[in-house]
Write a protein that holds these residues in place. Structure first.
Motif, PDB file in Angstrom:
ATOM      1  N   ARG A   1      26.874  42.709 -12.472  1.00 53.59           N
ATOM      2  CA  ARG A   1      26.310  43.917 -11.877  1.00 53.59           C
ATOM      3  C   ARG A   1      25.284  43.508 -10.822  1.00 53.59           C
ATOM      4  NH1 ARG A   1      29.972  46.084 -13.851  1.00 53.59           N
ATOM      5  NH2 ARG A   1      30.051  47.590 -15.521  1.00 53.59           N
ATOM      6  N   CYS A   2      25.076  44.388  -9.863  1.00 54.85           N
ATOM      7  CA  CYS A   2      24.077  44.130  -8.827  1.00 54.85           C
ATOM      8  C   CYS A   2      22.687  44.571  -9.259  1.00 54.85           C
ATOM      9  CB  CYS A   2      24.467  44.863  -7.544  1.00 54.85           C
ATOM     10  SG  CYS A   2      26.004  44.265  -6.838  1.00 54.85           S
TER      11      CYS A   2
ATOM     12  N   PHE B   1      30.260  38.478  -7.090  1.00 52.92           N
ATOM     13  CA  PHE B   1      31.698  38.735  -6.996  1.00 52.92           C
ATOM     14  C   PHE B   1      32.511  37.452  -7.175  1.00 52.92           C
ATOM     15  CE2 PHE B   1      35.658  39.617  -4.717  1.00 52.92           C
ATOM     16  CZ  PHE B   1      36.031  40.790  -5.333  1.00 52.92           C
TER      17      PHE B   1
ATOM     18  N   HIS C   1      31.821  40.574  -0.300  1.00 48.81           N
ATOM     19  CA  HIS C   1      32.088  41.600  -1.308  1.00 48.81           C
ATOM     20  C   HIS C   1      30.876  41.827  -2.205  1.00 48.81           C
ATOM     21  CE1 HIS C   1      36.223  42.541  -0.393  1.00 48.81           C
ATOM     22  NE2 HIS C   1      36.420  41.257  -0.174  1.00 48.81           N
TER      23      HIS C   1
ATOM     24  N   LEU D   1      29.162  45.411  -2.797  1.00 48.14           N
ATOM     25  CA  LEU D   1      28.884  45.949  -4.138  1.00 48.14           C
ATOM     26  C   LEU D   1      27.409  46.284  -4.293  1.00 48.14           C
ATOM     27  CD1 LEU D   1      31.113  43.591  -6.304  1.00 48.14           C
ATOM     28  CD2 LEU D   1      31.453  46.032  -5.930  1.00 48.14           C
TER      29      LEU D   1
ATOM     30  N   SER E   1      26.581  49.396  -2.349  1.00 45.85           N
ATOM     31  CA  SER E   1      27.082  50.553  -3.091  1.00 45.85           C
ATOM     32  C   SER E   1      26.149  50.910  -4.239  1.00 45.85           C
ATOM     33  CB  SER E   1      28.484  50.269  -3.635  1.00 45.85           C
ATOM     34  OG  SER E   1      29.400  50.089  -2.584  1.00 45.85           O
ATOM     35  N   THR E   2      25.616  49.893  -4.908  1.00 44.77           N
ATOM     36  CA  THR E   2      24.696  50.131  -6.020  1.00 44.77           C
ATOM     37  C   THR E   2      23.395  50.756  -5.526  1.00 44.77           C
ATOM     38  OG1 THR E   2      25.624  48.258  -7.227  1.00 44.77           O
ATOM     39  CG2 THR E   2      23.456  49.030  -7.932  1.00 44.77           C
TER      40      THR E   2
END
Length: 129
Positions: A63-64, A79, A88, A92, A95-96
């Motif tokens: 998880r980020c 990733f 990537h 991610l 996005s988090t």
């Protein structure tokens, strides 16, 4: 160096013009990485990239976000290794942070650019006729 020279000789049998282009050659191994990078427990790309890393459970745990407020993890360790993994990992993490799936935005942008390119090509062809 003997290994590197033999490998270069093999490549030059397929691409002979390459031989005159070599200016500098350097060789390293996992032992070089351990010595210069001090990566005795990991790899030259930070976290070890072995098959266990890509098992479903391990991927699900990556998880980020972290337990520390406003501290996020990004890059290849989120990733996968290398440049594509870092890219990537960045997507991610974005996005988090944004609480929005950035991949969808990129997909939509790609479609929009393809349509624009198709229109421009059609217009160009019409002008030529």
């Amino acid at each position: 160096m003997r290994f590197a020279n033999n490998l270069f000789d093999l490549v030059c049998t397929h691409y002979p013009k390459l031989r005159d282009k070599l200016v500098f050659q350097e060789v390293s191994s996992p032992l070089s990485n351990a010595y210069y990078l001090g990566s005795y427990l990991g790899s030259m790309y930070s976290a070890e990239h072995n098959l266990e890393r890509f098992q479903l459970e391990a991927l699900a745990r990556n998880r980020c976000d972290t337990p520390v407020k406003n501290l996020f993890i990004t890059g290849q360790d989120v990733f996968s290794c290398g440049i594509a993994g870092a890219l990537h990992g960045g997507l991610l993490c974005a996005s988090t942070v944004l609480k929005h799936i950035v991949y969808i935005d990129l997909l939509m942008l790609k479609k929009k650019l393809k349509r624009k390119k198709a229109r421009e090509t059609t217009e160009h062809v019409k002008k030529l006729m």
